[in-house]
Design an enzyme around this catalytic site. Structure first.
Site, PDB file in Angstrom:
ATOM      1  CD  GLU A 147      -3.040  -0.661   0.015  1.00  0.00           C
ATOM      2  OE1 GLU A 147      -2.994  -0.370  -1.208  1.00  0.00           O
ATOM      3  OE2 GLU A 147      -3.651  -1.630   0.471  1.00  0.00           O
ATOM      4  CB  THR A 149       4.613   0.299  -2.443  1.00  0.00           C
ATOM      5  OG1 THR A 149       3.479  -0.497  -2.763  1.00  0.00           O
ATOM      6  CG2 THR A 149       5.004   0.060  -0.997  1.00  0.00           C
ATOM      7  N   GLY A 233     -15.828   4.726  -2.805  1.00  0.00           N
ATOM      8  CA  GLY A 233     -15.179   5.169  -1.567  1.00  0.00           C
ATOM      9  C   GLY A 233     -14.803   4.036  -0.631  1.00  0.00           C
ATOM     10  N   GLY A 235     -12.438   1.820  -1.325  1.00  0.00           N
ATOM     11  CA  GLY A 235     -11.055   1.408  -1.573  1.00  0.00           C
ATOM     12  C   GLY A 235     -10.961   0.223  -2.511  1.00  0.00           C
ATOM     13  CB  SER A 238     -15.431   2.632  -7.833  1.00  0.00           C
ATOM     14  OG  SER A 238     -15.162   3.806  -7.116  1.00  0.00           O
ATOM     15  CG  ASP A 283      -6.077   1.408  -7.945  1.00  0.00           C
ATOM     16  OD1 ASP A 283      -5.397   0.538  -7.387  1.00  0.00           O
ATOM     17  OD2 ASP A 283      -6.634   2.328  -7.334  1.00  0.00           O
TER      18      ASP A 283
HETATM   19  C1  GAF Z   1      -5.212   4.278  -4.352  1.00  0.00           C
HETATM   20  C2  GAF Z   1      -4.349   4.682  -5.543  1.00  0.00           C
HETATM   21  F1  GAF Z   1      -5.149   4.828  -6.651  1.00  0.00           F
HETATM   22  C3  GAF Z   1      -3.282   3.642  -5.837  1.00  0.00           C
HETATM   23  O1  GAF Z   1      -2.450   4.102  -6.869  1.00  0.00           O
HETATM   24  C4  GAF Z   1      -2.471   3.322  -4.595  1.00  0.00           C
HETATM   25  O2  GAF Z   1      -1.540   4.327  -4.314  1.00  0.00           O
HETATM   26  C5  GAF Z   1      -3.389   3.046  -3.403  1.00  0.00           C
HETATM   27  O3  GAF Z   1      -4.359   4.070  -3.214  1.00  0.00           O
HETATM   28  C6  GAF Z   1      -2.617   2.920  -2.120  1.00  0.00           C
HETATM   29  O4  GAF Z   1      -1.772   1.811  -2.199  1.00  0.00           O
HETATM   30  O5  GAF Z   1      -5.948   3.142  -4.653  1.00  0.00           O
END
Ligand code: GAF
Length: 491
Positions: A147, A149, A233, A235, A238, A283
């Site tokens: 996360e 990273t 929202g 996580g 979406s 994502d």
């Molecule tokens: C969100 C961001 F879109 C991702 O790029 C990532 O940084 C994440 O937060 C945290 O790991 O989903």
């Protein structure tokens, strides 16, 4: 209502929703509309509106398609204990409405991406009165570990899940743009592609379109319909799924071929630029390239990826949504990114990817030092987690997930009381392998790896403990891994 609640008879005489041994004559003859809905505590049900009111035809712990398949095969019991409706006795607005029960069941048996494809297509036809020119369906994701990273050129380990966004669109002859969604009532219309942020969901569509226009020639206006079953929202990305579905449909409509990595970069550029969220590549890359049954170990510097097998069916992924949505999450996210970049600069490194634990005392600012500490240790946890998956040793993930949560809580400071509470509650259950907050943070979901047989007990424990503390219940999503974006289809 007792009579109606015991079963219903669909068009063609199919009797559904009766427990074995019940008298089929008890079934209600008059089904007008059948609807599928997700209920609390991860229970799903197929509902029908009958002359007597709403009845549950079947329900339980399976996915909607499993329940529908069992109903269609006249096996109406799938661990049905109670008939339940959602909290306000309403069905969720984004859920489909079929002409009759048989059609609803057929429809539900389709796989998740095909359902969203169909919803986007029919929503488009209803909204605009003609068929779409291109349709694409992209999944949301879980991130097993790694996360904050990705924008530090580090490692991530995400997998796509069976929640999707479908975009159906058709190019116009003029410059007008009309956007509709099955999530929001209001339609959004522009005379030409806006140059300013609107502050709503349309920004993702506009941002991606602007990126395509900048890389190629400016395109014409378009009509688009967005269908979604990814909670906003939570996580689950979406916005990443919307970016990708829109990009893939738009590129197909304009006859442009673009490799997946470039498409992911285009989506990231739309978020970083027009939307103003300084997110990483994880994502969109996941939504584009995931493979069912696997997680992606992605090196966000080289963009080298490896598919590693997810735990087998003896284990399950449970998401417990805190239902906390933090107003300032975007500002705080961008601030974290700046702090990481500042820490790398102090160390004279291009990014924190190159930092080692021994370097950290060289960062004078204690906040920046803690951010760097998280990134350095999290990168190492990702590699260890990938190794545990390769060795088919899911239990090896447990300590890594808990350590990731602690690092996000203390060093990166992106957790909140509600997420911490859910992780603590999960850690108290023997059936739980590991748990941690997931995604950008400041609310949203906790990811729990659980022994499949214990998932009911874990949910109940989390629901009760969370309600004691915060006087509300979490939302649960049981998710499965799926493939990335469904190949676009021009129609
Ligand atoms: C969100 C961001 F879109 C991702 O790029 C990532 O940084 C994440 O937060 C945290 O790991 O989903």
């Amino acid at each position: 209502m007792e009579h109606a609640a015991r079963g219903a008879r669909a068009a063609g005489g199919l009797t559904i929703g009766l427990l074995p041994g019940d008298d089929p004559d008890d079934a209600n003859e008059h089904i007008d509309v059948a609807i599928a809905t997700g209920l609390g505590h991860a229970r799903n049900a197929v509902l029908a509106r009958t002359a007597d009111g709403m009845v549950a035809l079947g329900g339980g712990l399976g996915t909607l398609s499993e329940i529908a398949l069992a109903l269609r095969n006249r096996r109406p019991t799938i661990g049905i204990k109670t008939w339940r409706f959602d909290r306000q006795d309403r069905t969720e607005p984004e859920l489909p409405i079929a002409e009759n029960a048989t059609e609803a069941l057929d429809w539900l048996v389709m796989s998740a991406p095909h359902q969203l494809d169909e919803r986007a297509r029919s929503g488009f036809r209803q909204a605009f009165g003609y068929p779409p020119g291109a349709v694409a369906v992209a999944p949301g994701r879980i991130n097993i570990i790694g996360e904050h990273t990705d924008y530090n050129e580090g490692f991530v380990l995400p997998a796509a899940i069976d929640r999707h966004i479908g975009v159906a669109l058709r190019l116009r002859r003029d410059a007008r743009i009309a956007l509709r969604s099955d999530r929001y009532q209001a339609s959004v219309e522009f005379d030409a592609l806006p140059t300013r942020r609107q502050g709503n969901w349309a920004d993702y569509v506009i941002g991606v379109t602007r990126e395509i226009d900048q890389r190629y020639d400016p395109g014409p206006g378009f009509d688009a319909f967005v269908a979604s079953d990814i909670p906003v929202g939570s996580g689950l990305s979406s916005s990443g799924a919307l970016d990708v579905a829109n990009a893939v449909a738009m590129l197909a409509a304009r006859g442009i071929e673009l490799p997946a990595v470039e498409t992911a970069r285009l989506c990231q550029a739309a978020e970083n630029g027009f939307v103003g969220a300084h997110t990483g590549i994880m994502d969109p890359f996941t939504a584009l390239t995931a493979r069912g049954g696997n997680a992606i170990l992605l090196d966000c510097r080289s963009m080298r990826d490896e598919h590693v097998p997810l735990p087998d069916g003896r284990f399950a992924w449970l998401l417990a949504d805190s239902r906390v949505r933090h107003e300032l999450a975007l500002t705080a996210y961008n601030e974290r990114r700046r702090e990481c970049e500042a820490a790398a600069t102090v160390l004279g490194l291009p990014s924190l990817r190159d930092a080692r634990e021994a370097d950290l005392p060289g960062i004078a600012n204690p906040v920046e030092r803690r951010r760097a500490q998280h990134v350095v240790t999290e990168n190492s946890r990702v590699l260890q987690a990938a190794d545990a998956l390769r060795r088919r040793s899911p239990r090896g993930l447990g300590p890594l997930l808990y350590a990731s949560h602690e690092s996000l809580r203390l060093d990166f400071a992106v957790s909140c009381r509600e997420l911490d509470c859910l992780v603590e509650l999960a850690a108290g259950m023997p059936q739980v392998i590991g748990a941690r907050m997931m995604g950008g943070g400041f609310g949203g979901c906790v990811l729990v790896l659980v022994e499949a047989g214990g998932i009911d007990d874990v949910e109940q424990h989390l629901a009760e403990g969370y309600a004691d503390e915060f006087h509300k219940s979490p939302e649960f999503y049981r998710v499965r891994s799926v493939d990335g974006v469904m190949p676009e289809r021009t129609t």
